[in-house]
Design a protein around this motif. Structure first.
Motif, mmCIF file in Angstrom:
data_model
loop_
_atom_site.group_PDB
_atom_site.id
_atom_site.type_symbol
_atom_site.label_atom_id
_atom_site.label_comp_id
_atom_site.label_asym_id
_atom_site.label_seq_id
_atom_site.Cartn_x
_atom_site.Cartn_y
_atom_site.Cartn_z
ATOM 1 N N TYR A 1 0.853 -1.189 0.000
ATOM 2 C CA TYR A 1 0.000 0.000 0.000
ATOM 3 C C TYR A 1 0.885 1.234 0.000
ATOM 4 O O TYR A 1 1.695 1.415 0.906
ATOM 5 C CB TYR A 1 -0.890 -0.021 1.246
ATOM 6 N N TYR A 2 0.744 2.051 -1.032
ATOM 7 C CA TYR A 2 1.509 3.284 -1.169
ATOM 8 C C TYR A 2 0.540 4.455 -1.339
ATOM 9 O O TYR A 2 0.087 4.731 -2.443
ATOM 10 C CB TYR A 2 2.424 3.220 -2.394
ATOM 11 N N PRO A 3 0.206 5.168 -0.260
ATOM 12 C CA PRO A 3 -0.679 6.327 -0.394
ATOM 13 C C PRO A 3 0.083 7.561 -0.877
ATOM 14 O O PRO A 3 1.288 7.678 -0.674
ATOM 15 C CB PRO A 3 -1.197 6.536 1.030
ATOM 16 N N PHE A 4 -0.622 8.460 -1.516
ATOM 17 C CA PHE A 4 -0.035 9.720 -1.978
ATOM 18 C C PHE A 4 -1.147 10.729 -2.191
ATOM 19 O O PHE A 4 -2.326 10.392 -2.204
ATOM 20 C CB PHE A 4 0.776 9.523 -3.271
ATOM 21 N N TRP A 5 -0.741 11.972 -2.324
ATOM 22 C CA TRP A 5 -1.675 13.055 -2.616
ATOM 23 C C TRP A 5 -1.588 13.438 -4.080
ATOM 24 O O TRP A 5 -0.510 13.503 -4.651
ATOM 25 C CB TRP A 5 -1.320 14.320 -1.831
ATOM 26 N N LEU A 6 -2.719 13.743 -4.653
ATOM 27 C CA LEU A 6 -2.802 14.550 -5.858
ATOM 28 C C LEU A 6 -3.544 15.792 -5.395
ATOM 29 O O LEU A 6 -4.388 15.712 -4.504
ATOM 30 C CB LEU A 6 -3.566 13.830 -6.968
ATOM 31 N N ASP A 7 -3.248 16.946 -5.943
ATOM 32 C CA ASP A 7 -3.839 18.190 -5.437
ATOM 33 C C ASP A 7 -5.343 18.095 -5.247
ATOM 34 O O ASP A 7 -5.892 18.597 -4.277
ATOM 35 C CB ASP A 7 -3.520 19.366 -6.361
#
Length: 120
Positions: free
Chosen positions: A51-57
């Motif tokens: 699981y690799y979470p990240f933000w997109l604007d």
């Protein structure tokens, strides 16, 4: 010793890794074959995933119950490649190794420089 037929294996014919997994549907057991890259097949074999979470604007100002994420580091790199101005792992560093963080930072910086988006 009897060979376990559910152990992941490489199919030369399909040029993919494969694994047979036991599934249950309406009280009956079925065998389903999953195939893909080794990372995916191992996760299916273990019934877990990375699981690799990240933000997109666009994600930052919403009340969603889930976070943009992916299940392989390769796919995270694809997100960054397509959205270098909008991608961030801020607040999610614990999900990434030090090497992965350094690679993401360098990749994003280089992409933004080459796109002329460095603010200079």
């Amino acid at each position: 010793m009897k060979k376990n037929k559910t152990i992941p294996y490489y199919s030369k014919k399909n040029d993919k890794w494969r694994v047979k997994i036991k599934m249950e549907y309406k009280g009956k057991d079925y065998i389903q074959t999953e195939e893909g890259d080794l990372e995916y097949v191992v996760c299916e074999y273990l019934t877990t995933s990375l699981y690799y979470p990240f933000w997109l604007d666009e994600d930052r100002d919403t009340d969603r119950d889930f976070q943009s994420h992916d299940h392989s580091f390769n796919d995270v790199l694809r997100w960054l490649l397509h959205y270098p101005e909008h991608f961030s792992i801020e607040g999610f560093e614990e999900y990434y190794s030090k090497q992965e963080i350094e690679l993401l930072q360098k990749f994003q910086k280089k992409l933004l420089e080459d796109l002329g988006k460095t603010g200079e």
